[in-house]
Write an enzyme that holds these catalytic residues in place. Structure first.
Site, PDB file in Angstrom:
ATOM      1  N   SER A  96     113.566 112.191  71.366  1.00 41.97           N
ATOM      2  CA  SER A  96     112.164 112.587  70.360  1.00 41.97           C
ATOM      3  C   SER A  96     112.331 114.271  70.265  1.00 41.97           C
ATOM      4  O   SER A  96     113.354 114.806  69.796  1.00 41.97           O
ATOM      5  CB  SER A  96     111.135 111.926  70.895  1.00 41.97           C
ATOM      6  OG  SER A  96     110.193 111.855  69.842  1.00 41.97           O
ATOM      7  N   ASP A 227     112.679 101.232  65.284  1.00 48.93           N
ATOM      8  CA  ASP A 227     111.871 102.679  65.490  1.00 48.93           C
ATOM      9  C   ASP A 227     110.963 102.873  64.108  1.00 48.93           C
ATOM     10  O   ASP A 227     111.693 102.921  63.180  1.00 48.93           O
ATOM     11  CB  ASP A 227     112.617 103.918  65.662  1.00 48.93           C
ATOM     12  CG  ASP A 227     111.823 105.023  66.273  1.00 48.93           C
ATOM     13  OD1 ASP A 227     110.964 105.152  66.103  1.00 48.93           O
ATOM     14  OD2 ASP A 227     112.605 105.849  66.758  1.00 48.93           O
ATOM     15  N   HIS A 255     111.448 103.137  69.745  1.00 51.36           N
ATOM     16  CA  HIS A 255     111.521 104.650  69.989  1.00 51.36           C
ATOM     17  C   HIS A 255     111.887 104.976  71.447  1.00 51.36           C
ATOM     18  O   HIS A 255     112.245 106.245  71.626  1.00 51.36           O
ATOM     19  CB  HIS A 255     110.270 105.506  69.821  1.00 51.36           C
ATOM     20  CG  HIS A 255     110.265 106.864  69.384  1.00 51.36           C
ATOM     21  ND1 HIS A 255     110.942 107.188  68.468  1.00 51.36           N
ATOM     22  CD2 HIS A 255     109.612 107.900  70.072  1.00 51.36           C
ATOM     23  CE1 HIS A 255     110.844 108.763  68.299  1.00 51.36           C
ATOM     24  NE2 HIS A 255     110.169 109.038  69.486  1.00 51.36           N
TER      25      HIS A 255
END
Length: 275
Positions: A96, A227, A255
């Protein structure tokens, strides 16, 4: 409830990042995402540490790097902090926001990165109505990041918990993923609010789409099919822009595929690395 471990914080210098080194073998540097810390990797540490030397980094202002929050204001500041605590040559894995940090580091210090892997990451997280060639760029809606920014000062733990819920949303194991993320977060001190604010600003403003075209090392991209923060359309645009980079989509994950599908994640990772 988040854990404030003041004694642990005091053991880390104001300017140096905390890095936990586990295992033996080729070096892997792992960077966590926004709001979390390096404990987030615990689901895969036992398996990976049998084959690699893991460098689990707490980014500036997060976990045991709490007092280094001043270096969290820009990707340049984060990269400079990472330069002093990471191996001379390693594979870098960033999840991320950590994917943005790892990508920037690879662009600035290509001789230090022999392979770059981003997990559920995007070179531009913020959605844009008119991007390259007039096309929309999918991503996080501006009002979502604005909401989290406003809520940070009012109730920090609740705001982070909401973000964790969004990260797990859609996953086949969503309820367990949220529980796991909260537990892992609690293993380290709560993040510094300035680092959280700076991280949201990076998610809002950073755009590395053009720069990634200049990467010289092998580049692999891992995604979760479910996601909502890095949607399927981003994957398609990235593959079109970087057709020579490898990718894998974890079908049961949102995610955090290394939490939703840890065994599968390690298997796929080792196949990509091939050592």
């Amino acid at each position: 409830m988040l854990n404030n471990d003041d004694d642990a914080i005091e053991n880390v210098s104001d300017s140096q990042l905390h890095v936990e080194v586990i295992g033996d073998g080729p070096d892997l540097v792992l960077l966590h995402g926004w709001g979390l810390n390096s404990a987030c990797w615990q689901h895969i540490v036992p398996q990976l540490s049998e084959h690699y030397c893991l460098h689990l980094v707490d980014l500036p202002g997060f976990g045991l790097s709490y007092t280094a929050f001043s270096q969290s204001q820009s990707l340049a500041g984060i990269a400079k902090a990472l330069e002093g605590v990471t191996p001379e040559n390693a594979t870098w894995i960033g999840w991320s926001l950590g994917g943005l940090c790892a990508s920037y580091f690879a662009l600035q210090y290509p001789q230090r990165v022999n392979c770059l892997i981003t997990v559920a990451s995007s070179p531009k997280f913020m959605a844009q109505e008119q991007g390259v060639n007039g096309l929309d760029w999918p991503g996080i809606k501006p009002d979502v990041l604005s909401y989290f920014n406003q809520q940070l000062a009012q109730n920090l733990p609740a705001t982070i918990n909401r973000f964790l819920a969004i990260q797990a949303m859609g996953s086949v194991t969503a309820k367990q993923d949220i529980k796991d993320l909260k537990r892992l977060l609690s293993l380290r001190p709560e993040p510094h609010i300035e680092a959280l604010t700076a991280g949201l600003k990076l998610l809002e403003t950073v755009d590395l789409r053009d720069e990634l075209l200049d990467l010289t090392m092998p580049f692999y991209r891992f995604y979760g099919r479910l996601d909502t923060l890095v949607p399927q359309s981003v994957i398609e645009l990235m593959q079109a822009a970087l057709p020579r980079s490898g990718q894998h989509i974890f079908q049961q994950s949102s995610h955090a595929p290394f939490i939703s599908e840890p065994d599968n994640f390690v298997t796929i990772l080792r196949e990509f690395l091939q050592y």
